[in-house]
Design a protein around this motif. Structure first.
Motif, PDB file in Angstrom:
ATOM      1  N   GLU A  87      -7.088   2.045  10.934  1.00 28.29           N
ATOM      2  CA  GLU A  87      -8.031   1.046  10.424  1.00 28.29           C
ATOM      3  C   GLU A  87      -7.426   0.288   9.241  1.00 28.29           C
ATOM      4  N   LYS A  88      -6.823   1.040   8.329  1.00 29.01           N
ATOM      5  CA  LYS A  88      -6.263   0.401   7.127  1.00 29.01           C
ATOM      6  C   LYS A  88      -5.106  -0.539   7.478  1.00 29.01           C
ATOM      7  N   ALA A 131       1.550  -6.540   1.122  1.00 30.65           N
ATOM      8  CA  ALA A 131       1.161  -5.827   2.352  1.00 30.65           C
ATOM      9  C   ALA A 131       1.835  -4.456   2.405  1.00 30.65           C
ATOM     10  N   MET A 132       3.107  -4.413   1.997  1.00 30.30           N
ATOM     11  CA  MET A 132       3.832  -3.139   2.034  1.00 30.30           C
ATOM     12  C   MET A 132       3.256  -2.127   1.042  1.00 30.30           C
ATOM     13  N   ARG A 133       2.700  -2.654  -0.059  1.00 29.21           N
ATOM     14  CA  ARG A 133       2.027  -1.738  -0.990  1.00 29.21           C
ATOM     15  C   ARG A 133       0.816  -1.098  -0.321  1.00 29.21           C
ATOM     16  N   GLU A 134       0.088  -1.907   0.436  1.00 31.36           N
ATOM     17  CA  GLU A 134      -1.080  -1.367   1.161  1.00 31.36           C
ATOM     18  C   GLU A 134      -0.647  -0.373   2.242  1.00 31.36           C
ATOM     19  N   VAL A 135       0.449  -0.704   2.931  1.00 27.96           N
ATOM     20  CA  VAL A 135       0.960   0.200   3.974  1.00 27.96           C
ATOM     21  C   VAL A 135       1.353   1.542   3.353  1.00 27.96           C
ATOM     22  N   LYS A 136       2.005   1.445   2.212  1.00 28.52           N
ATOM     23  CA  LYS A 136       2.454   2.655   1.503  1.00 28.52           C
ATOM     24  C   LYS A 136       1.261   3.546   1.169  1.00 28.52           C
ATOM     25  N   LEU A 137       0.226   2.945   0.596  1.00 27.47           N
ATOM     26  CA  LEU A 137      -0.967   3.712   0.239  1.00 27.47           C
ATOM     27  C   LEU A 137      -1.618   4.335   1.468  1.00 27.47           C
ATOM     28  N   ASP A 195      -1.311  11.467   4.558  1.00 27.31           N
ATOM     29  CA  ASP A 195      -0.535  12.672   4.275  1.00 27.31           C
ATOM     30  C   ASP A 195       0.885  12.618   4.850  1.00 27.31           C
ATOM     31  N   VAL A 196       1.453  11.436   4.873  1.00 23.31           N
ATOM     32  CA  VAL A 196       2.846  11.322   5.288  1.00 23.31           C
ATOM     33  C   VAL A 196       3.724  11.662   4.071  1.00 23.31           C
ATOM     34  N   ASN A 197       4.809  12.318   4.321  1.00 17.67           N
ATOM     35  CA  ASN A 197       5.755  12.740   3.287  1.00 17.67           C
ATOM     36  C   ASN A 197       6.175  11.556   2.398  1.00 17.67           C
ATOM     37  N   TYR A 198       6.194  11.770   1.101  1.00 18.14           N
ATOM     38  CA  TYR A 198       6.421  10.678   0.153  1.00 18.14           C
ATOM     39  C   TYR A 198       7.747   9.936   0.387  1.00 18.14           C
ATOM     40  N   LYS A 199       8.797  10.705   0.591  1.00 19.26           N
ATOM     41  CA  LYS A 199      10.106  10.070   0.774  1.00 19.26           C
ATOM     42  C   LYS A 199      10.140   9.273   2.086  1.00 19.26           C
ATOM     43  N   VAL A 200       9.504   9.824   3.077  1.00 20.39           N
ATOM     44  CA  VAL A 200       9.433   9.132   4.369  1.00 20.39           C
ATOM     45  C   VAL A 200       8.726   7.793   4.197  1.00 20.39           C
ATOM     46  N   VAL A 201       7.644   7.802   3.426  1.00 21.04           N
ATOM     47  CA  VAL A 201       6.877   6.572   3.189  1.00 21.04           C
ATOM     48  C   VAL A 201       7.742   5.547   2.458  1.00 21.04           C
TER      49      VAL A 201
END
Ligand code: GDP
Length: 296
Positions: free
Chosen positions: A8-9, A31-37, A43-49
């Motif tokens: 949805e996001k 947009a990438m900031r929103e994707v990151k959030l 709950d995707v791994n931080y480094k992966v994000v």
């Protein structure tokens, strides 16, 4: 449903991008900031994000994408490709040995769904024309052998067991001999799990690995545990070396963090997903289909 919130996001973010027509570098970055959030909330791994959004930004900015006729569409296409890549790109299949039986060893923590998944996998392989046998090597959990027998009966798949007095290594070896004798071309070994990873569990699994050299060691892991599942996968892979991962309970996982992280973190592919309690609820894992499902 898996990826509900994430889907949805992301769709909202990309709707805004598409609505804009022309895009600036700033639009993409925001947009990438929103994707990151959204990915972090899933709950995707931080480094992966971080790596993911960096890659998408790099492929977008300065590569003619923003100057194209449909920049919004192009960004979505890139996100789709990168999501697919993140989950391993193409479907990863079981490699069958040219010299049967192919030995598949299922490992994992207690409650992950190992025994059920062993049955489900046997059922799938049977449909493909294989003649699997299930081998009951979980000699610690009192009901495990019986549970496997019940599953085998329902699917009409033979179950090899020697009770709970023999060592799992000996049962596994005898199970393979049994398969050779009776023409079973796939041996699925159900091993013991514990609540936590401990040395005793790992040593026992290593012993089985050394003695029977399985063609595939597959980790069965509960998707609902999110990043814990990823950590479990990392630990099993470094101790045992995995050929693949079966992610169970995706039907109950609304976030999807494990599905999106485990391949990138461990380098090992998800081969199947469990999508329900029924013995038919196991599906091959298709990264491209899942990526498309996320983006709607
Ligand atoms: P084991 O201890 O790892 O052998 O786990 P079990 O095979 O006994 O499974 C534990 C529980 O998880 C059982 O109630 C299974 O029905 C359930 N289970 C396994 N896979 C799935 C799945 O993909 N979806 C759902 N909803 N439940 C599952």
């Amino acid at each position: 449903m898996i990826f509900e919130g994430l889907s949805e996001k992301l769709q909202n973010t990309f709707k805004k991008l598409k609505g804009k027509g022309k895009l600036s570098e700033k639009d993409v970055k925001s947009a990438m900031r929103e994707v990151k959030l959204a990915l972090l909330e899933a709950d995707v791994n931080y480094k992966v994000v971080k790596d993911f959004t960096k890659k998408v930004t790099e492929r977008t900015v300065g590569h003619g994408v923003l100057e194209s006729l449909t920049p919004g569409q192009q960004v979505i296409k890139i996100v789709n490709e990168e999501l697919t890549e993140l989950m391993g790109n193409t479907q990863s299949k079981i490699t069958f040995s040219s010299k049967p039986p192919t030995v598949i060893m299922l490992v994992g923590l207690q409650g992950a769904g190992k025994t059920t998944t062993g049955g489900k996998l046997g059922g799938q392989l049977k449909k493909l024309g294989k003649r699997p046998v299930l081998v009951a090597c979980d000699v610690y959990r009192p009901a495990a052998i019986k549970q496997l027998q019940v599953v085998g009966e329902k699917l009409d798949i033979p179950v090899f067991s020697m009770g709970d007095k023999m060592s799992p290594v000996n049962i596994a070896k005898a199970g393979i001999e049994h398969a050779k004798k009776y023409g079973n071309d796939v041996v699925i070994i159900d091993t013991a799990g514990r609540l936590h990873i401990d040395e005793k569990l790992m040593n026992e699994l290593k012993d089985i690995k050394t003695e029977v050299t399985p063609h595939e060691i597959m980790l069965v892991v509960d998707a609902m545990t999110g990043q814990d599942a990823v950590n479990v996968a990392k630990a099993f892979d470094s101790e045992l070396g995995l050929e693949g991962i079966i992610l169970t309970k995706l039907d109950g996982d609304t976030r999807g963090g494990a599905a999106l992280s485990v391949r990138a973190v461990t380098g090992k592919p998800i081969k199947y997903i469990g999508v329900g309690e029924k013995l038919t609820d196991l599906e091959p894992f298709y990264p491209d289909r899942l990526a498309s499902r996320i983006l709607g």
